[in-house]
Design an enzyme around this catalytic site. Sequence first.
Site, PDB file in Angstrom:
ATOM      1  N   LYS A  86       0.856  -1.199   0.000  1.00  0.00           N
ATOM      2  CA  LYS A  86       0.000   0.000   0.000  1.00  0.00           C
ATOM      3  C   LYS A  86       0.890   1.246   0.000  1.00  0.00           C
ATOM      4  O   LYS A  86       1.776   1.383   0.852  1.00  0.00           O
ATOM      5  CB  LYS A  86      -0.883   0.013   1.252  1.00  0.00           C
ATOM      6  CG  LYS A  86      -1.864  -1.152   1.305  1.00  0.00           C
ATOM      7  CD  LYS A  86      -2.619  -1.165   2.622  1.00  0.00           C
ATOM      8  CE  LYS A  86      -3.672  -0.079   2.693  1.00  0.00           C
ATOM      9  NZ  LYS A  86      -4.455  -0.157   3.952  1.00  0.00           N
TER      10      LYS A  86
HETATM   11  O1  G3P Z   1      -6.793   1.179   5.777  1.00  0.00           O
HETATM   12  C1  G3P Z   1      -7.459   2.343   5.542  1.00  0.00           C
HETATM   13  C2  G3P Z   1      -8.867   2.456   6.030  1.00  0.00           C
HETATM   14  O2  G3P Z   1      -9.454   1.230   6.138  1.00  0.00           O
HETATM   15  C3  G3P Z   1      -9.017   3.331   7.229  1.00  0.00           C
HETATM   16  O3  G3P Z   1     -10.186   3.080   7.904  1.00  0.00           O
HETATM   17  O4  G3P Z   1     -11.647   3.247   9.866  1.00  0.00           O
HETATM   18  O5  G3P Z   1      -9.438   4.405   9.895  1.00  0.00           O
HETATM   19  O6  G3P Z   1     -11.268   5.261   8.451  1.00  0.00           O
HETATM   20  P1  G3P Z   1     -10.648   4.061   9.104  1.00  0.00           P
END
Ligand code: G3P
Length: 226
Positions: A86
């Site tokens: 990533k």
């Molecule tokens: O990996 C990136 C994404 O899934 C972030 O999620 O819950 O931190 O907005 P969140």
Amino acid sequence: MLLCIDDANVEAIRRLVEYYPIDGVSTNPTIISRTKREPFEVLKEIREIIGSERELFAQVLATEADGMLADAKRIIKELGDNTIVKIPCTTEGFKAMKMCHKEGIRLLGTAIYTPMQGFIAAKCGCEYLAPYVNRIDNMGYDGVRVAMEIQDMLENNGLDYCGLLAASFKNSQQIIDLIKYGVKAVTVPVDVFDNFVKNAAIDAAVDQFTKDFANLVGPGKTMSNC
Ligand code: G3P
């Protein structure tokens, strides 16, 4: 459509892999920091749990392109086949994506808040793009809509080697909207997974079947021994 777990909690991953049709696990530095463990130790344990066939997503930390390439090489070396690196969709990130792509490293463009970030990352050779659906919603825009626009841009421009791994979900509806739209993959946090079938109506229906069958053939009997 691939269904991934967006978490690094090894107990939860082990449980979900046992019960659900899981295709992979995605992580980011924040998710890994929550484990309070050494990053490659936890990533290797996740690789062991999911096996070599499922996809594992791990993120670079360097902020300039050469460092991102070095991070990417280490990630692949430590975690093996079916590991996808990533890289944030920043200016340096785009440069790093082109460098990694040349080396045959599989890539996901992350931290996507706008369709243009997704389009450029796809052009740089990313196989996956991760729009942050709920974070976009929280900014007052429509995260599902943004994800759909990116998918349209890929389809209408022959960028079919690239698809979405839609991320940052807080509820099932956001996920359902994108599954209906035919995105390549979604990655779901453990708490959202656990809410998929947390529903009093489902429990009540199953309880009623158990009671009715027990009234017919006696308690504790099932189809294997009635
Ligand atoms: O990996 C990136 C994404 O899934 C972030 O999620 O819950 O931190 O907005 P969140």
